[in-house]
Scaffold this active site. Sequence first.
Site: not given
Lengths: 350, 350, 350, 350
Positions: B9-11, B149, B317
């Site tokens: 569910s995160g980026y 990143c 990123n």
Amino acid sequence: MKVAVVGASGYGGGELLALLLNHPKVEVNIAVSRKLAGEYVFRTHPNLRGRTSLKFSPLDMDMITKESDLVFFSTPHGVSKNLVPKVLEVGTKVIDLSPDFRLRNAEDYPKWYGWEHPYPDILRKAAYGIPELHRDEIRNASLVACPGCIALSGILALVPVAKAHMVEKDKIILDSKIGSSGSGEKPSLSTHHPERSGVIRPYMPSGHRHTAEIEQELNLFGGDGHKVGLSAHAVDIVRGILSTAHVFPNEPVEMKSLWKAYRDVYGNEPFIRLVRDQKGIYRLADPKVVVGTNFCDISFEIDSHLDRIVLFSAIDNLVKGAAGSAVQSMDIIHGWEETLGLEFLGFHPV
Amino acid sequence: MKVAVVGASGYGGGELLALLLNHPKVEVNIAVSRKLAGEYVFRTHPNLRGRTSLKFSPLDMDMITKESDLVFFSTPHGVSKNLVPKVLEVGTKVIDLSPDFRLRNAEDYPKWYGWEHPYPDILRKAAYGIPELHRDEIRNASLVACPGCIALSGILALVPVAKAHMVEKDKIILDSKIGSSGSGEKPSLSTHHPERSGVIRPYMPSGHRHTAEIEQELNLFGGDGHKVGLSAHAVDIVRGILSTAHVFPNEPVEMKSLWKAYRDVYGNEPFIRLVRDQKGIYRLADPKVVVGTNFCDISFEIDSHLDRIVLFSAIDNLVKGAAGSAVQSMDIIHGWEETLGLEFLGFHPV
Amino acid sequence: MKVAVVGASGYGGGELLALLLNHPKVEVNIAVSRKLAGEYVFRTHPNLRGRTSLKFSPLDMDMITKESDLVFFSTPHGVSKNLVPKVLEVGTKVIDLSPDFRLRNAEDYPKWYGWEHPYPDILRKAAYGIPELHRDEIRNASLVACPGCIALSGILALVPVAKAHMVEKDKIILDSKIGSSGSGEKPSLSTHHPERSGVIRPYMPSGHRHTAEIEQELNLFGGDGHKVGLSAHAVDIVRGILSTAHVFPNEPVEMKSLWKAYRDVYGNEPFIRLVRDQKGIYRLADPKVVVGTNFCDISFEIDSHLDRIVLFSAIDNLVKGAAGSAVQSMDIIHGWEETLGLEFLGFHPV
Amino acid sequence: MKVAVVGASGYGGGELLALLLNHPKVEVNIAVSRKLAGEYVFRTHPNLRGRTSLKFSPLDMDMITKESDLVFFSTPHGVSKNLVPKVLEVGTKVIDLSPDFRLRNAEDYPKWYGWEHPYPDILRKAAYGIPELHRDEIRNASLVACPGCIALSGILALVPVAKAHMVEKDKIILDSKIGSSGSGEKPSLSTHHPERSGVIRPYMPSGHRHTAEIEQELNLFGGDGHKVGLSAHAVDIVRGILSTAHVFPNEPVEMKSLWKAYRDVYGNEPFIRLVRDQKGIYRLADPKVVVGTNFCDISFEIDSHLDRIVLFSAIDNLVKGAAGSAVQSMDIIHGWEETLGLEFLGFHPV
């Protein structure tokens, strides 16, 4: 008091007009723009709509010298150097936002700007328009040469550590981030919104002209031999500069002595805020906070991992970095309250 | 091949889902989100609407190990360290985007992350997921630990000069600028749009955890003793990192040897572009150009005024800095064309 | 004069503090925030750093009524309705920025806000805080209920054509675009920068509560029967509203009569600018121009292809749309120059 | 298959190049730019760096007709009308992204574009390039005239209700919001970043040329007499259009019949998504979601307060609004999978 602004259609000139139109002691009676002469000023600077019906004037030095008690120049480099002497000649004072009289040593002009300076004598007598560092000279000057915007941000961050001889002189890194208004009002591909939006663009990795001013001031306050490696980046804001300086302490340094160095130089300055909060999202300097204001917010931190001091300074490039400093100098010259016309606190959020 | 994404569910997880759903060799059959279990994935990642009717699953390690040929973790730090071993145990490979297995030396975890690492043995066997530097180890690894990143952007910029022993080891400055997606998907005051918009906010002047990874790699390729002073700034974009490295050459350096250093390391890399054009507004690396792509664009410049080399690296990123590198590692592990699923060229303008 | 601001940690409250701290006739002695009581105000509103050392106070109605000559409420809906009467009781005037006393008819509250109004009597006596339309009532009121920000933008655009009975009453379209500060200071997924940046998000296609206020005013000035179809969109700015009204003339209309309608209502208003230039990029209203100011810029155009009038109004939602109108009302109540404390001209560019 | 792109230095042309370079069935062998002939394409479109060493060619119609199997035009209005016939003459098909062949009736050109159309016959035979509405004509056409970007967004939102005769024909409001790439690649004051950033600028309140196309399509599918009041606003994004249509139902309408109207027209379309979720922040169409994709997301809502239907459509103006639709038409003409080369799902977040 009647003032003229030469170069009034640019962003620096427009900001100057806005500040001066709100200033209780001043009347703007001439706003010169060769290109827009005859046009309403508010059409170019829409924030002035309803506030002034002034039109841009052509450049008429006779009229300017005759009808102004003070003349501001906000012209591209190379323009004011030939005009300023005509104003000084009649005994009228000048505040110049352009780079034409910033460097004390005439030999620096061919090197950094590519032209010979025609008036080395005037150069030597000009005051460098940073009130925090040159207040007395400004008070007595006929000509104030305001600093470049990135230069100002670097100088205000670095002078205290240079003056205190705390850092290695020849390894001063200045990593600056600047908004698009710093490119001026003339459209080009690099400022075309689709190309300029969303960038973090290193547009001047080295060789930036403001390097000369910064080193001039550091050498003045910290002794000869300062070398600044300035890299400038364009970011997606309109107004604002954050300069991050990375410097290396000569000897181990403590927070206490850093505080002392900054307080010694900026103790009671009305427009310098030392920002170092323990919590909150605004605990360090950020140009967002100073948009529209004459503040320079400064922060510092010691990196204990690497021997490094990190300095941050945040300004609005058009206010503290241009028109605001110019108005502050005007206030000083006339013995007015130094914050007059510069009271704006800024917004939150913006 | 069936893959599971834990932390979907995160980026980073969402980007991974998008890349994997477009990948010709892969089927995503499990997308774990403890918080959103049972919800449609496309409600959280709206770009997937119409492309998948997958719902988030609860964390069920039995199901994951049983039904996946490869498991990705894109979880907050401290989560995967206890879950990864369970997957490895059954012989299934893992690609971990979290920091839990990035550092080779278990002692670095208490220091940088504040917790003891429970599996020092696994740590030692993990491959560090930068294909350009660790392709062979990745090919043979059971566990790939993808880099942070900002770390990746610093490492790719710095390794060539470190490997060539060109610069002072203990004065490496890394001034990084990053978009808001780097803060993750959880709202907070610092990411609240009115507060986050328009900033150039120095959020981590020193002490950034990615420092550990960067030094680990520089020491590996350039010998012990590297010290990196990393300062991280938040800027008003969503995706992208520009890292500016300021380093000091041991001896006078020429552009030719810089080119050689970078070509030696990145000669045929499909996702590294050395950007140094004579003209144009994109003559240097800028993250705007790589949004959505797996490219890392790298530029370099010699400052002749001060003895300094300036390096720039630009990545997205979430792609090269997270999901893209992970997919590239997956491609390597399986002997597929390394660009498979990563062909996207990016936009202009965006 | 001593004033208190209840709800001072929000964006409306913060803007009010900034305006009041700059106001020559006013002293802010209480800034209430239940959540942040005891914290420095400048930590939340960083533009006030160095300007005030005020801390947020808890909500203590006794102290407020005892020590204030005027009380502002900038609280979420449903809060002030129970507090305002206690202030009025002791004879102290109130300016309420919340919706609790905006609607004259108590029956509208259950319909639009979902709660019964406990003080219908007070409702009937409150002045609606649009100086341009209710100056006399404001001057004499004990309680001024400031309009909603989108409501204000719609009302100021529409009242002149409604009053002149120029347009169809039941087909009034109001398409509003608003910045993120309109969502308030509380973080949520919808205001999380990565999710909120870059949107043109229709967040309230119909049913917006401000509809009630707009119709109330249009009916007041143009007779019963006005129906407004308001659709609200979030766009990627922090401050500002542009409302575009599409209305249908009852009879063919000429530009001359439109000008007359607007001049009749706003002839000498200090904060209304009718913007309709023949050339330039700012020839029509644009909220960019009014950021930080108390101006409402209004433009109008006749569409000769379709029988339609297009109206535009641009405001800063936190100033004219909230704190600025409140200060303007305060100035009116006390017989001060109506522009006092509201002289800020705005920026260009910003 | 070899294709030429005439007008390749613009944003539509650049997007076309990016899509075509990724397309498995196509080879781009000519990219014409009169102004930039001889320059590398990647210098203008930096996303193509490393992907193509193509240079811009001068306009040489002989070479183009000889060496291309298909010619795309992405030229300013008025250019392709004289060039397209030369390509058609030799039996080569043309896909024209410019407005020169969009209108069926030659008399509309003097009215909307200010010039006489030299080839009314070709006009009548051109297919209008909206696959969802003209798939069969496109398949068999020699010339496909792709729609204007705002026109497309309006047409796709409105055709279903027009076709179902659900709404008043002469009161169709289309309030469009568009990013800066819609202004093209040529810098001007209106697109200068400091002036263009942060706007909600009504740049074309009425009289927009795309009105002609929209009415042409609505009349075609819903019968004569449609009148569209289109107002266009510039907002601070680079890519994307949100068009909000406000229409008035002839008779009371229910959600069920709206769903039916849209499903009837777009039931199986690969690039239309009907977006109407019960919860989440992406429950309605938003161009942020479709950036880079060929999707058109459409939402609708009934306003029960006023008798009104609100429609929203979101596209990327350079993809679905230009190059994407063109590629989709190319795929149709050649009998390829219609999504070929258009698989990109978009990002989250971006």
